[in-house]
Enzyme design. Structure first.
Site, PDB file in Angstrom:
ATOM      1  N   SER A 109      47.457  84.039  27.580  1.00 42.94           N
ATOM      2  CA  SER A 109      48.042  83.596  26.309  1.00 42.94           C
ATOM      3  C   SER A 109      47.465  82.258  25.854  1.00 42.94           C
ATOM      4  O   SER A 109      47.195  81.367  26.662  1.00 42.94           O
ATOM      5  CB  SER A 109      49.554  83.462  26.474  1.00 42.94           C
ATOM      6  OG  SER A 109      50.105  82.703  25.414  1.00 42.94           O
ATOM      7  N   TYR A 132      45.722  82.482  18.807  1.00 39.40           N
ATOM      8  CA  TYR A 132      46.408  82.289  17.528  1.00 39.40           C
ATOM      9  C   TYR A 132      45.461  81.472  16.665  1.00 39.40           C
ATOM     10  O   TYR A 132      44.793  80.557  17.157  1.00 39.40           O
ATOM     11  CB  TYR A 132      47.707  81.493  17.704  1.00 39.40           C
ATOM     12  CG  TYR A 132      48.843  82.261  18.334  1.00 39.40           C
ATOM     13  CD1 TYR A 132      49.301  83.447  17.769  1.00 39.40           C
ATOM     14  CD2 TYR A 132      49.484  81.793  19.475  1.00 39.40           C
ATOM     15  CE1 TYR A 132      50.358  84.154  18.324  1.00 39.40           C
ATOM     16  CE2 TYR A 132      50.545  82.491  20.040  1.00 39.40           C
ATOM     17  CZ  TYR A 132      50.983  83.669  19.464  1.00 39.40           C
ATOM     18  OH  TYR A 132      52.011  84.360  20.014  1.00 39.40           O
ATOM     19  N   THR A 168      45.894  87.700  17.825  1.00 38.98           N
ATOM     20  CA  THR A 168      47.248  88.150  17.471  1.00 38.98           C
ATOM     21  C   THR A 168      47.429  87.997  15.972  1.00 38.98           C
ATOM     22  O   THR A 168      47.340  86.886  15.431  1.00 38.98           O
ATOM     23  CB  THR A 168      48.292  87.329  18.260  1.00 38.98           C
ATOM     24  OG1 THR A 168      48.041  87.556  19.644  1.00 38.98           O
ATOM     25  CG2 THR A 168      49.707  87.749  17.923  1.00 38.98           C
ATOM     26  N   LYS A 242      45.599  92.437  17.793  1.00 37.23           N
ATOM     27  CA  LYS A 242      46.897  92.757  18.410  1.00 37.23           C
ATOM     28  C   LYS A 242      48.015  92.559  17.396  1.00 37.23           C
ATOM     29  O   LYS A 242      48.156  91.458  16.851  1.00 37.23           O
ATOM     30  CB  LYS A 242      47.126  91.842  19.613  1.00 37.23           C
ATOM     31  CG  LYS A 242      48.522  91.908  20.220  1.00 37.23           C
ATOM     32  CD  LYS A 242      48.610  91.047  21.479  1.00 37.23           C
ATOM     33  CE  LYS A 242      49.964  91.107  22.142  1.00 37.23           C
ATOM     34  NZ  LYS A 242      50.975  90.279  21.503  1.00 37.23           N
ATOM     35  N   HIS A 266      54.781  92.590  19.073  1.00 37.78           N
ATOM     36  CA  HIS A 266      54.994  91.305  19.744  1.00 37.78           C
ATOM     37  C   HIS A 266      56.253  91.362  20.619  1.00 37.78           C
ATOM     38  O   HIS A 266      57.015  90.399  20.696  1.00 37.78           O
ATOM     39  CB  HIS A 266      55.129  90.195  18.679  1.00 37.78           C
ATOM     40  CG  HIS A 266      54.588  88.856  19.109  1.00 37.78           C
ATOM     41  ND1 HIS A 266      53.492  88.286  18.562  1.00 37.78           N
ATOM     42  CD2 HIS A 266      55.013  87.969  20.041  1.00 37.78           C
ATOM     43  CE1 HIS A 266      53.266  87.100  19.107  1.00 37.78           C
ATOM     44  NE2 HIS A 266      54.181  86.894  20.031  1.00 37.78           N
TER      45      HIS A 266
HETATM   46  C1  FNR Z   1      55.119  87.308  24.277  1.00 36.10           C
HETATM   47  N1  FNR Z   1      54.106  87.859  23.494  1.00 36.10           N
HETATM   48  C2  FNR Z   1      53.032  87.070  23.129  1.00 36.10           C
HETATM   49  N2  FNR Z   1      52.007  87.616  22.406  1.00 36.10           N
HETATM   50  C3  FNR Z   1      50.933  86.879  22.085  1.00 36.10           C
HETATM   51  O1  FNR Z   1      50.027  87.406  21.445  1.00 36.10           O
HETATM   52  N3  FNR Z   1      50.857  85.567  22.476  1.00 36.10           N
HETATM   53  C4  FNR Z   1      51.827  84.952  23.188  1.00 36.10           C
HETATM   54  O2  FNR Z   1      51.721  83.776  23.534  1.00 36.10           O
HETATM   55  C5  FNR Z   1      52.973  85.706  23.506  1.00 36.10           C
HETATM   56  N4  FNR Z   1      54.006  85.150  24.195  1.00 36.10           N
HETATM   57  C6  FNR Z   1      55.058  85.926  24.625  1.00 36.10           C
HETATM   58  C7  FNR Z   1      56.037  85.360  25.427  1.00 36.10           C
HETATM   59  C8  FNR Z   1      57.062  86.160  25.916  1.00 36.10           C
HETATM   60  C9  FNR Z   1      58.109  85.552  26.795  1.00 36.10           C
HETATM   61  C10 FNR Z   1      57.115  87.537  25.577  1.00 36.10           C
HETATM   62  C11 FNR Z   1      58.201  88.425  26.119  1.00 36.10           C
HETATM   63  C12 FNR Z   1      56.159  88.090  24.769  1.00 36.10           C
HETATM   64  C13 FNR Z   1      54.095  89.310  23.191  1.00 36.10           C
HETATM   65  C14 FNR Z   1      53.410  90.093  24.306  1.00 36.10           C
HETATM   66  O3  FNR Z   1      52.014  89.894  24.294  1.00 36.10           O
HETATM   67  C15 FNR Z   1      53.632  91.607  24.194  1.00 36.10           C
HETATM   68  O4  FNR Z   1      53.286  92.030  22.908  1.00 36.10           O
HETATM   69  C16 FNR Z   1      55.065  92.020  24.506  1.00 36.10           C
HETATM   70  O5  FNR Z   1      55.596  91.258  25.557  1.00 36.10           O
HETATM   71  C17 FNR Z   1      55.108  93.491  24.885  1.00 36.10           C
HETATM   72  O6  FNR Z   1      56.406  93.923  25.051  1.00 36.10           O
HETATM   73  P1  FNR Z   1      57.145  94.004  26.476  1.00 36.10           P
HETATM   74  O7  FNR Z   1      56.168  94.600  27.469  1.00 36.10           O
HETATM   75  O8  FNR Z   1      57.537  92.625  26.824  1.00 36.10           O
HETATM   76  O9  FNR Z   1      58.302  94.887  26.184  1.00 36.10           O
END
Ligand code: FNR
Length: 374
Positions: A109, A132, A168, A242, A266
């Site tokens: 991330s 980002y 993203t 994404k 997300h």
């Molecule tokens: C995320 N997600 C996310 N996506 C991204 O592009 N950059 C990020 O920094 C983050 N940070 C983040 C933190 C936390 C705590 C969560 C739960 C999610 C989204 C992540 O990449 C992904 O799309 C989802 O977590 C997928 O869903 P599930 O597997 O958590 O149900």
């Protein structure tokens, strides 16, 4: 072997809930507003049934696949999630080691608590870097260059350095995560920004979460397809988009030269009432028409979920919260165990559906709600 190890992702979630302060558990677990999409991401998998085929010799199951030319022992990879030090003091380094032990890809991330270089040198693995696009384009550009240049400097192109950028695209503004607002969620600024950008740590007088204020100051609501062009102009790495859930945007992504599309909402943290991703997958797969790989994330908690995603055309799935729960419960070993459990569950699902390879998992192995209505 420890006694009483969890046997599924839900048990890891319970352990994580006990292990973490409420504010941090809520941050990981929560979604936007009414959390309709959060519930649906999981519930929609529950409405897809399997059509097992029998009397096929399944003594050898090969779950291996490739993504952007890289071999993986299974189609399960680690989604980018921010702030792993909230779960474990080793942060993303622990997660990277867990992913490497499973020989799978981790997407680091942009909001990581460990430095890009630290994660890259912690273990040998193929890794992607999530981006980002900030208002400060120079910050995003610098981090892309840092992630990319590692591969060249290290002269071990197969093991160090990041191999793709995961842009993203669903976050021009931050979704309203009410638990974080209520908890006045605070989080550490990524050390990757040191020397590039500062953020005043004082709690905002306007209320809300510090995260929200940080997002308001950094995220660029003018993010558009032009920025995909810009990103292509500053990196030679393949770019995966994404956060796409419609055929229209999937076609645009292909036209824009994306190397892959990730069907994602997300983890239901951005737009509530966006479709559950497994329900949006097929429309995107059809639109992309095999030109680039399509992945999906959101709500994957079982090997059968992975199987369903493969049957509906995904090349791979990403898991976010499950790995975070594993990390919170048992550190690197927990994150690794979560990936291993999902792999094992997928293997059993494939065997019981009569599929000896991922190529043998087809649309005929699932029945969706849409199929039942037709
Ligand atoms: C995320 N997600 C996310 N996506 C991204 O592009 N950059 C990020 O920094 C983050 N940070 C983040 C933190 C936390 C705590 C969560 C739960 C999610 C989204 C992540 O990449 C992904 O799309 C989802 O977590 C997928 O869903 P599930 O597997 O958590 O149900």
């Amino acid at each position: 072997m420890e006694d009483n190890l969890p046997v599924n992702v839900r048990e890891y979630q319970e352990l994580a809930k006990k292990a973490l302060p409420k504010m941090h558990y809520d941050y990981i677990n929560g979604g936007a507003e009414d959390e309709y999409t959060l519930r649906e991401n999981i519930a929609a998998y529950g409405r897809i049934l399997l059509r097992p085929r029998v009397l096929i010799d399944v003594s050898k199951i090969d779950m291996s696949t490739t993504l952007l030319g890289y071999n993986m022992p299974s189609p399960i990879i680690v989604a980018p999630t921010g702030s792993h030090k909230l779960a474990n003091p080793e942060g993303e380094v622990a997660t990277a080691r867990a992913a490497a032990a499973c020989k799978t890809i981790m997407v680091l991330s942009f909001s990581s608590n460990c430095k890009i270089e630290e994660v890259a040198s912690s273990c040998d693995a193929i890794r992607f870097y999530q981006l980002y696009v900030y208002k400060r384009r120079d910050v995003s550009a610098t981090l892309v260059r840092r992630a990319e240049s590692l591969g060249f400097k290290a002269r071990r192109a197969e093991s160090l350095g990041f191999k793709a950028i995961v842009l993203t695209v669903d976050t021009p503004v931050l979704g309203r995560r009410e638990a974080d607002i209520r908890n006045r969620m605070v989080f550490p600024l990524s050390p990757n920004f040191e020397g590039l950008m500062s953020f005043d740590d004082e709690p905002g007088t306007e209320g809300g979460s510090k995260m929200e204020r940080f997002a308001r100051e950094t995220l660029d609501p003018s993010l558009s397809w032009k920025d995909v062009e810009w990103l292509k102009s500053i990196t030679s790495l393949p770019i995966l988009l994404k956060g796409i859930v419609t055929a229209e945007d999937a076609r645009k992504a292909v036209d824009a030269g994306a190397a892959g599309v990730i069907v994602s909402n997300h983890g239901a943290r951005q737009l509530d009432y966006a479709p559950p991703t497994i329900a949006a997958l097929e429309e995107v797969v059809k639109a992309v028409a095999g030109v680039v790989p399509v992945m999906v994330d959101g709500g994957v908690r079982r090997g059968t979920d992975v199987f369903k995603a493969l049957a509906l055309g995904a090349k791979a799935v990403m898991v976010g919260r499950p790995v975070f729960y594993g990390l919170a419960a048992r550190g690197e070993a927990g994150a690794r165990h979560v990936i291993e459990m999902l792999n094992k569950e997928l293997e059993v699902a494939m065997a019981l559906c009569g599929c000896r390879s991922v190529a043998e998992v087809t649309r005929r192995h699932v029945v969706t709600e849409g199929d039942r209505i037709r």
